[in-house]
Every structure is written in structure tokens, then in C-alpha cells.
Design a protein around this motif. Structure first.
Motif, PDB file in Angstrom:
ATOM      1  N   UNK A  78       0.849  -1.199   0.000  1.00 49.18           N
ATOM      2  CA  UNK A  78       0.000   0.000   0.000  1.00 49.18           C
ATOM      3  C   UNK A  78       0.882   1.246   0.000  1.00 49.18           C
ATOM      4  N   UNK A  79       0.447   2.258  -0.735  1.00 47.06           N
ATOM      5  CA  UNK A  79       1.246   3.488  -0.821  1.00 47.06           C
ATOM      6  C   UNK A  79       1.282   4.182   0.520  1.00 47.06           C
ATOM      7  N   UNK A  80       2.472   4.614   0.884  1.00 47.36           N
ATOM      8  CA  UNK A  80       2.635   5.354   2.135  1.00 47.36           C
ATOM      9  C   UNK A  80       2.086   6.772   1.966  1.00 47.36           C
ATOM     10  N   UNK A  81       1.402   7.294   2.977  1.00 48.78           N
ATOM     11  CA  UNK A  81       0.879   8.667   2.888  1.00 48.78           C
ATOM     12  C   UNK A  81       2.010   9.646   2.590  1.00 48.78           C
ATOM     13  N   UNK A  82       1.726  10.603   1.720  1.00 50.78           N
ATOM     14  CA  UNK A  82       2.704  11.635   1.391  1.00 50.78           C
ATOM     15  C   UNK A  82       3.699  11.236   0.318  1.00 50.78           C
ATOM     16  N   UNK A 103      -4.533  -2.718  -7.960  1.00 51.41           N
ATOM     17  CA  UNK A 103      -3.590  -1.625  -8.135  1.00 51.41           C
ATOM     18  C   UNK A 103      -4.097  -0.731  -9.263  1.00 51.41           C
ATOM     19  N   UNK A 104      -3.894   0.567  -9.130  1.00 50.24           N
ATOM     20  CA  UNK A 104      -4.220   1.496 -10.205  1.00 50.24           C
ATOM     21  C   UNK A 104      -3.010   1.608 -11.131  1.00 50.24           C
ATOM     22  N   UNK A 105      -3.261   1.523 -12.423  1.00 49.88           N
ATOM     23  CA  UNK A 105      -2.238   1.805 -13.422  1.00 49.88           C
ATOM     24  C   UNK A 105      -2.525   3.211 -13.925  1.00 49.88           C
ATOM     25  N   UNK A 106      -1.570   4.122 -13.695  1.00 46.92           N
ATOM     26  CA  UNK A 106      -1.770   5.545 -13.947  1.00 46.92           C
ATOM     27  C   UNK A 106      -0.961   5.952 -15.171  1.00 46.92           C
ATOM     28  N   UNK A 111      -6.348   6.646 -15.989  1.00 44.12           N
ATOM     29  CA  UNK A 111      -5.894   5.555 -15.142  1.00 44.12           C
ATOM     30  C   UNK A 111      -6.955   4.462 -15.180  1.00 44.12           C
ATOM     31  N   UNK A 112      -6.581   3.275 -14.726  1.00 44.86           N
ATOM     32  CA  UNK A 112      -7.548   2.194 -14.609  1.00 44.86           C
ATOM     33  C   UNK A 112      -7.207   1.360 -13.388  1.00 44.86           C
ATOM     34  N   UNK A 113      -8.238   0.816 -12.768  1.00 41.95           N
ATOM     35  CA  UNK A 113      -8.054  -0.045 -11.609  1.00 41.95           C
ATOM     36  C   UNK A 113      -7.989  -1.488 -12.090  1.00 41.95           C
ATOM     37  N   UNK A 114      -6.917  -2.176 -11.731  1.00 41.11           N
ATOM     38  CA  UNK A 114      -6.741  -3.584 -12.081  1.00 41.11           C
ATOM     39  C   UNK A 114      -6.948  -4.418 -10.830  1.00 41.11           C
ATOM     40  N   UNK A 115      -7.704  -5.496 -10.974  1.00 37.93           N
ATOM     41  CA  UNK A 115      -7.966  -6.409  -9.862  1.00 37.93           C
ATOM     42  C   UNK A 115      -7.458  -7.798 -10.224  1.00 37.93           C
ATOM     43  N   UNK A 116      -7.405  -8.686  -9.234  1.00 37.80           N
ATOM     44  CA  UNK A 116      -6.936 -10.055  -9.455  1.00 37.80           C
ATOM     45  C   UNK A 116      -7.633 -10.659 -10.671  1.00 37.80           C
ATOM     46  N   UNK A 117      -6.829 -11.220 -11.571  1.00 42.67           N
ATOM     47  CA  UNK A 117      -7.340 -11.824 -12.797  1.00 42.67           C
ATOM     48  C   UNK A 117      -7.290 -10.912 -13.998  1.00 42.67           C
ATOM     49  N   UNK A 129       2.467   2.593 -10.970  1.00 42.28           N
ATOM     50  CA  UNK A 129       1.628   1.632 -10.267  1.00 42.28           C
ATOM     51  C   UNK A 129       1.316   2.223  -8.914  1.00 42.28           C
ATOM     52  N   UNK A 130       0.039   2.331  -8.586  1.00 42.21           N
ATOM     53  CA  UNK A 130      -0.379   3.005  -7.358  1.00 42.21           C
ATOM     54  C   UNK A 130      -1.347   2.112  -6.590  1.00 42.21           C
TER      55      UNK A 130
END
Length: 165
Positions: A78-82, A103-106, A111-117, A129-130
Motif C-alpha cells: 500500500x502506498x505510504x501517505x505523502x 492496483x491502479x495503473x496511472x 488511469x484504470x483499476x486492475x484487480x486479481x485476474x 503503479x499506485x
């Protein structure tokens, strides 16, 4: 990150198919943004008749070798704040398969949200990658060396930008 078992096949002295390696992949690198397991790498056209030697060494660069490829698993925490996600671009054709998490691919525009599969085909674009969730996301990547890209001449910018649902 969990260990990834790597099984490599080859041939014995009589030319019969055989397992030449079976064990946890030892090529794990921890960066500021992710944990990377480099499973396989080759330069140029692979020669399956070669005797076995582990082609992955320490310090494998982000991009694949010239006329080669790299197969890796990346765990995005997970992205750290800041902090901002790492924007980068490689001269490669990348296949990304989300094993676990999301994970979001920006991109420069969208951007798009990618989920398992989900699978993303990345064609030499600027991206980051966010992971905005609270759990790690694990992605399998196959990167293939590609011809250099001139964004002004490639015609890729004609479609609508993908956005997350």
C-alpha cells in the motif's frame, strides 16, 4: 512477499527432457517502492539446447535486455501517505497479470483499476503503479524488448483514455 517456486526444464545427457532446477527463486530484490522476484531473463533469441545455467543475476534492470525478455513478480505494498507513485517508461512490450489484490495503473491521461485476474498490455507508455488499498498487490510481469517509440508518430493516442469504474 511469499516465496515463488521456480521449476526449470532442460535435457539430460541422453537428450531426454528433465527438470534441471526446482526450488524457491533466489532472485529477490527489495526497492523503496516494491519487492521484485526476477524469475527468468534472456538476452537475444533463447537457445533451449544450451546447457543449464541460471541467467538471472543480481541487479537486473527494470527494462529487459536488448532483444530479450524478463519474467518477474512484483509485490506493490500500500502506498505510504505523502508519497507519489514512481512514474517510468521502458522500451518494452509488457504483459501484466494481477495475481492478488488491486492496483491502479496511472498514465499521462487517465488511469484504470486492475484487480486479481485482470491483464494489462503495456506498449512503451509512461505509467505508474499506485496501490491505494490497504493490502499488498502481487503482479506477474513479462517484459519483451521492443523497438523505440516515438509517441508523436505511433498513432496510439487516438483512443479514449481508460478510467477506473
Amino acid at each position: 512477499m511469499r516465496a515463488f517456486r521456480r521449476i526449470v526444464t532442460g535435457h539430460d545427457r541422453d537428450g531426454r527432457s528433465a527438470i534441471v532446477e526446482d526450488g524457491d527463486c533466489p532472485h529477490v530484490e527489495i526497492t523503496a517502492d516494491a519487492t521484485v522476484v526476477n524469475l527468468w531473463l534472456h538476452e537475444g533469441r533463447p537457445d533451449n539446447a544450451d546447457g543449464y545455467h541460471d541467467p538471472v543475476g543480481p541487479g537486473v534492470p527494470l527494462a529487459p535486455p536488448a532483444r530479450g525478455s524478463v519474467l518477474r513478480v512484483v509485490e506493490f505494498p500500500p502506498r505510504r501517505p505523502g508519497t507519489a507513485p514512481y512514474v517510468h517508461r521502458t522500451e518494452s512490450l509488457d504483459y501484466a497479470y494481477v495475481i492478488d489484490g488491486e492496483v491502479h495503473s496511472v498514465f499521462d491521461s487517465g488511469e484504470t483499476l486492475l484487480r486479481a485476474g485482470d491483464v494489462l498490455i503495456q506498449r512503451g507508455t509512461n505509467h505508474a503503479w499506485d496501490n491505494r488499498s490497504e493490502v499488498a498487490c502481487v503482479v506477474l510481469f513479462a517484459l519483451l524488448d521492443a523497438e523505440p517509440l516515438d509517441p508523436a508518430e505511433d498513432g496510439m493516442g487516438t483512443g479514449p483514455a481508460a478510467t477506473s469504474p
